[in-house]
Scaffold this active site. Structure first.
Site, short mmCIF file in Angstrom:
data_model
loop_
_atom_site.label_atom_id
_atom_site.label_comp_id
_atom_site.label_asym_id
_atom_site.label_seq_id
_atom_site.Cartn_x
_atom_site.Cartn_y
_atom_site.Cartn_z
N ARG A 99 0.86 -1.18 0.00
CA ARG A 99 0.00 0.00 0.00
C ARG A 99 0.90 1.23 0.00
NH1 ARG A 99 -1.85 -3.38 4.15
NH2 ARG A 99 -3.83 -4.42 3.70
N LYS B 164 -2.35 -2.87 8.99
CA LYS B 164 -3.73 -3.05 9.46
C LYS B 164 -3.78 -3.90 10.73
CE LYS B 164 -6.80 -2.32 5.53
NZ LYS B 164 -7.89 -2.90 4.74
#
Length: 226
Positions: free
Chosen positions: A142, A167
């Site tokens: 990401r 995350k």
């Protein structure tokens, strides 16, 4: 219950469940600051709608803020801090959905070629912009994960990247291919002096600062137009 105290309690609750809850916390704290030091039951539907609407046009962030406030007020309702949720039922029409675009190999070649040409006013040097593209293309990271990398996160001998607390506060290892590893070696040798501390960001700006997500995304917008 004071609004600010309820907000902090909700943030702590969500993080205790393993959520990073970073952007939502920013929204909620901004909401509490906008309302002032008041009791949570004093906030009206007009107050929440005024915060949601802001001063600009309706974007997808409106619905993100709405969902964050709704979660917070459901939490507060379950704990009897309020007797009803002060969110108006009417909502604006959402903007058109974003359609993702999958870049072909030819597209990537054109982007990489364009990234090598230096231009005035661009935020990133050509070699940094090209390295960012190769890193994302070769690892599937990401964008936020890529710009947070430091030299300590790259094991050149093992060919492995450590992605820390992404995350749900999870960390993971990402293997790096031989060609990408060579490109990373060349980039580091050019961008950073020998003996740079391990805390040095992997990707750097012209002034040797960490590349921010905003800088990376703005540079990619320029590159696409090019």
């Amino acid at each position: 219950m004071r609004l600010q105290k309820a907000v902090e309690e909700y943030i702590e609750h969500k993080r205790s469940l393993g959520m990073i809850f970073r952007s939502q916390a920013v929204i909620l704290r901004a909401f509490a600051k906008a309302q002032g030091d008041i009791d949570i039951q004093e906030v009206s539907g007009h107050d929440t709608r005024k915060f949601l609407d802001g001063n600009g046009p309706v974007t997808h962030s409106w619905f993100g803020k709405y969902g964050t406030l709704r979660g917070f007020y459901r939490f507060s309702l379950a704990r009897h801090y309020i007797v009803q949720i002060p969110l108006q039922s009417s909502r604006p029409r959402p903007p058109e959905e974003f359609e993702p675009y999958i870049y072909t190999t030819q597209d990537m070649r054109r982007l990489l070629d364009a990234a090598q040409r230096k231009r005035e006013g661009w935020l990133l040097e050509p070699h940094t912009l090209r390295m960012l593209l190769l890193l994302l293309y070769g690892t599937g990271l990401r964008i936020g994960e890529a710009v947070r990398l430091t030299l300590a996160d790259l094991d050149l001998s093992a060919g492995v990247l450590t992605i820390r607390e992404s995350k749900f506060y999870k960390s993971r290892f990402v293997p790096v291919g031989v060609d990408l590893l060579k490109a990373l070696r060349r980039y580091i040798a050019r961008q950073w002096p020998a003996g740079a501390p391990a805390s040095t960001p992997l990707l750097g700006t012209r002034k040797a600062n960490r590349v921010t997500r905003q800088q990376a995304e703005r540079s990619f917008q320029h590159l696409r137009k090019e």
